[in-house]
Design a protein around this motif. Sequence first.
Motif, PDB file in Angstrom:
ATOM      1  N   CYS A 140       0.863  -1.185   0.000  1.00 45.13           N
ATOM      2  CA  CYS A 140       0.000   0.000   0.000  1.00 45.13           C
ATOM      3  C   CYS A 140       0.895   1.229   0.000  1.00 45.13           C
ATOM      4  CB  CYS A 140      -0.880  -0.016   1.252  1.00 45.13           C
ATOM      5  SG  CYS A 140      -1.794   1.509   1.535  1.00 45.13           S
ATOM      6  N   CYS A 141       0.659   2.137  -0.913  1.00 46.47           N
ATOM      7  CA  CYS A 141       1.453   3.368  -0.892  1.00 46.47           C
ATOM      8  C   CYS A 141       0.600   4.560  -1.315  1.00 46.47           C
ATOM      9  CB  CYS A 141       2.692   3.235  -1.770  1.00 46.47           C
ATOM     10  SG  CYS A 141       2.353   3.118  -3.532  1.00 46.47           S
ATOM     11  N   PHE A 142       1.069   5.731  -0.904  1.00 44.15           N
ATOM     12  CA  PHE A 142       0.390   7.001  -1.201  1.00 44.15           C
ATOM     13  C   PHE A 142       1.395   7.943  -1.854  1.00 44.15           C
ATOM     14  CE2 PHE A 142      -1.640   5.110   2.498  1.00 44.15           C
ATOM     15  CZ  PHE A 142      -2.991   5.211   2.196  1.00 44.15           C
ATOM     16  N   GLN A 143       0.952   8.679  -2.868  1.00 44.21           N
ATOM     17  CA  GLN A 143       1.818   9.642  -3.517  1.00 44.21           C
ATOM     18  C   GLN A 143       0.989  10.726  -4.177  1.00 44.21           C
ATOM     19  OE1 GLN A 143       2.819   6.037  -4.628  1.00 44.21           O
ATOM     20  NE2 GLN A 143       0.617   6.176  -4.922  1.00 44.21           N
ATOM     21  N   ARG A 144       1.618  11.887  -4.307  1.00 42.31           N
ATOM     22  CA  ARG A 144       0.927  13.050  -4.902  1.00 42.31           C
ATOM     23  C   ARG A 144       0.619  12.805  -6.365  1.00 42.31           C
ATOM     24  NH1 ARG A 144       3.281  19.266  -4.658  1.00 42.31           N
ATOM     25  NH2 ARG A 144       2.309  19.926  -6.596  1.00 42.31           N
ATOM     26  N   GLU A 145       1.475  12.039  -7.038  1.00 40.06           N
ATOM     27  CA  GLU A 145       1.229  11.732  -8.451  1.00 40.06           C
ATOM     28  C   GLU A 145       1.237  10.227  -8.651  1.00 40.06           C
ATOM     29  OE1 GLU A 145       3.183  13.870 -11.404  1.00 40.06           O
ATOM     30  OE2 GLU A 145       3.358  15.709 -10.225  1.00 40.06           O
ATOM     31  N   LEU A 146       0.188   9.721  -9.287  1.00 34.14           N
ATOM     32  CA  LEU A 146       0.145   8.281  -9.564  1.00 34.14           C
ATOM     33  C   LEU A 146       1.292   7.889 -10.502  1.00 34.14           C
ATOM     34  CD1 LEU A 146      -1.373   5.612  -9.214  1.00 34.14           C
ATOM     35  CD2 LEU A 146      -2.791   6.242 -11.170  1.00 34.14           C
ATOM     36  N   ASP A 147       1.681   8.813 -11.369  1.00 30.84           N
ATOM     37  CA  ASP A 147       2.763   8.531 -12.321  1.00 30.84           C
ATOM     38  C   ASP A 147       4.072   8.170 -11.615  1.00 30.84           C
ATOM     39  OD1 ASP A 147       0.948   9.053 -14.264  1.00 30.84           O
ATOM     40  OD2 ASP A 147       1.785  10.969 -14.893  1.00 30.84           O
ATOM     41  N   THR A 148       4.263   8.672 -10.411  1.00 25.98           N
ATOM     42  CA  THR A 148       5.480   8.333  -9.656  1.00 25.98           C
ATOM     43  C   THR A 148       5.502   6.836  -9.377  1.00 25.98           C
ATOM     44  OG1 THR A 148       5.422  10.480  -8.587  1.00 25.98           O
ATOM     45  CG2 THR A 148       6.780   8.795  -7.530  1.00 25.98           C
ATOM     46  N   TYR A 149       4.371   6.330  -8.897  1.00 22.59           N
ATOM     47  CA  TYR A 149       4.297   4.893  -8.623  1.00 22.59           C
ATOM     48  C   TYR A 149       4.491   4.089  -9.914  1.00 22.59           C
ATOM     49  CZ  TYR A 149       2.571   0.283  -8.169  1.00 22.59           C
ATOM     50  OH  TYR A 149       2.493  -1.088  -8.250  1.00 22.59           O
ATOM     51  N   ILE A 150       3.816   4.491 -10.977  1.00 22.15           N
ATOM     52  CA  ILE A 150       3.865   3.714 -12.223  1.00 22.15           C
ATOM     53  C   ILE A 150       5.303   3.647 -12.762  1.00 22.15           C
ATOM     54  CG2 ILE A 150       3.091   3.673 -14.639  1.00 22.15           C
ATOM     55  CD1 ILE A 150       0.356   4.713 -13.622  1.00 22.15           C
ATOM     56  N   ALA A 151       6.032   4.758 -12.669  1.00 22.83           N
ATOM     57  CA  ALA A 151       7.430   4.762 -13.132  1.00 22.83           C
ATOM     58  C   ALA A 151       8.277   3.818 -12.272  1.00 22.83           C
ATOM     59  CB  ALA A 151       7.992   6.178 -13.073  1.00 22.83           C
ATOM     60  N   MET A 152       8.025   3.845 -10.968  1.00 24.13           N
ATOM     61  CA  MET A 152       8.809   3.005 -10.054  1.00 24.13           C
ATOM     62  C   MET A 152       8.510   1.522 -10.295  1.00 24.13           C
ATOM     63  SD  MET A 152       8.800   3.322  -5.928  1.00 24.13           S
ATOM     64  CE  MET A 152       9.468   4.943  -5.737  1.00 24.13           C
TER      65      MET A 152
END
Length: 430
Positions: free
Chosen positions: A378-390
């Motif tokens: 489970c993670c939270f981030q200001r931009e979903l794109d950050t997660y997708i790149a990671m």
Amino acid sequence: MTDAGRRVPQDGAHRGECPASVFARRSFLQGTVAAGVAGAVGLLDDGAIVDTVGDRNARTGVIPFHGYYQAGIATPPQPIGTFASFDVTAAGRDELTDLFRTLTARARFLTGGGTPPKPSPDSASPDNGILGASVVPDDLTVTVGLGAGLFDDRYGLGARKPAQLITMTPFLHDDLNPALSQGDLLIQLCAGHRDTLVHAMLDILAHTGGAMKLRWHIDGQRNPPRPVGTPRDWFGFKDGISNPDTTNAIKMNQEVWVQPGTTEPAWSAGGTYQVLRLVHFDIEKWQRVPVAQQERIFGRRKASGAPMYAVSDDAPDSLDPIYTNDPQGLITPLDSHVRLANPQTPETAATSSILRRSYDYNRTVNERDGLDLGHLFCCFQRELDTYIAMQTRLEGEALVPYISPRGGGYFFALPGVRDPQDYYARGLLA
Ligand code: HEM
């Protein structure tokens, strides 16, 4: 994590020496606004809103429900969690609004605790009684998120969808089970004990039955620290060490909370993108791997949780990894988990920090079907794109043969319910 949240290597680190002593301790109070303002709301010079999460009341076990942000995100993780995803069945916008009002009222009561109203002699009890005559708060948080599906043409909300919210599509090694994936609405419940969560879940289901239907749910736990520090996951590694400092409001604004005056819709400020991934572990296969190799797969020491340059079992897990003296990955392999998640390069700096708040699950039914232990990432981030790149970088990690992502989804965790008149998603529905 960006440099601001890291301990800074002192003289010596760049000469190839990496003893623990060359790292200064992490600064938890950076910038001008930090832990001391818990519960307060203010404005930074650039207009960004600063509000740390309300303090837990140690005497009552109440984590404040009202606030600019929802609790259960920056809140230090409670030991027990349940994640429940729903299909919304409300007949129209009015019923949808009623659903959010009802959810708000239940969450407000359950998190604050108290005595439920007494039933009349000929009617069923309004409370399920699992917690006895009086509902204890038990550090309960109720965190509500929306899936992209809610913004289809049913409720006319399409134009107000958070800019990056999409339905999760499979990554390279995913084996997503539709019965464990997606959903219009996510409710994350966290508390001190399992009975508190079962009580809360049954209460919410009983009050909202006509307007939403349970699609999937999963229970998780966070293990106690063994022996100290960050809890271990089922692979035996300390998990959750490198995370943004949740008491640093400036960092949280940069990395977690959606800000006003951006490309995001105005109502979404104070919310955040939430990612859930149900990741099955092949525990038996993992247990056959020598510890030295396991450490190279994660890029951290197993016993201590410290980075690879620290060899003592007593090294602190709070040390930060550093790769400037290891371009070829001789100390921390280039395909290790931590190095791909956060390669510490200028090119990846913008996509290397997320707030992880994961739980571990055990859904084993019987030996015939095999062990079903895994990670409720489970993670939270200001931009979903950050997660997708990671996550895209992690498609090449050495951990791949030992894990199998089987479900989850992308959600937008709503801004907080500000006061007793407010309700979940009011800004969206207004
Ligand atoms: C299969 C499930 C996973 C397991 C068992 C796992 C385990 C770990 C462990 C043991 C660490 C090192 C200690 C720490 O810093 O917490 C770590 C670090 C990290 N993981 Fe994961 N992880 C998983 C999935 C993911 C996913 C899906 C992502 C994001 C796409 C992710 C992102 C990170 C990040 C950002 C770090 C910190 C890297 C750093 O800055 O050094 N992890 N994880």
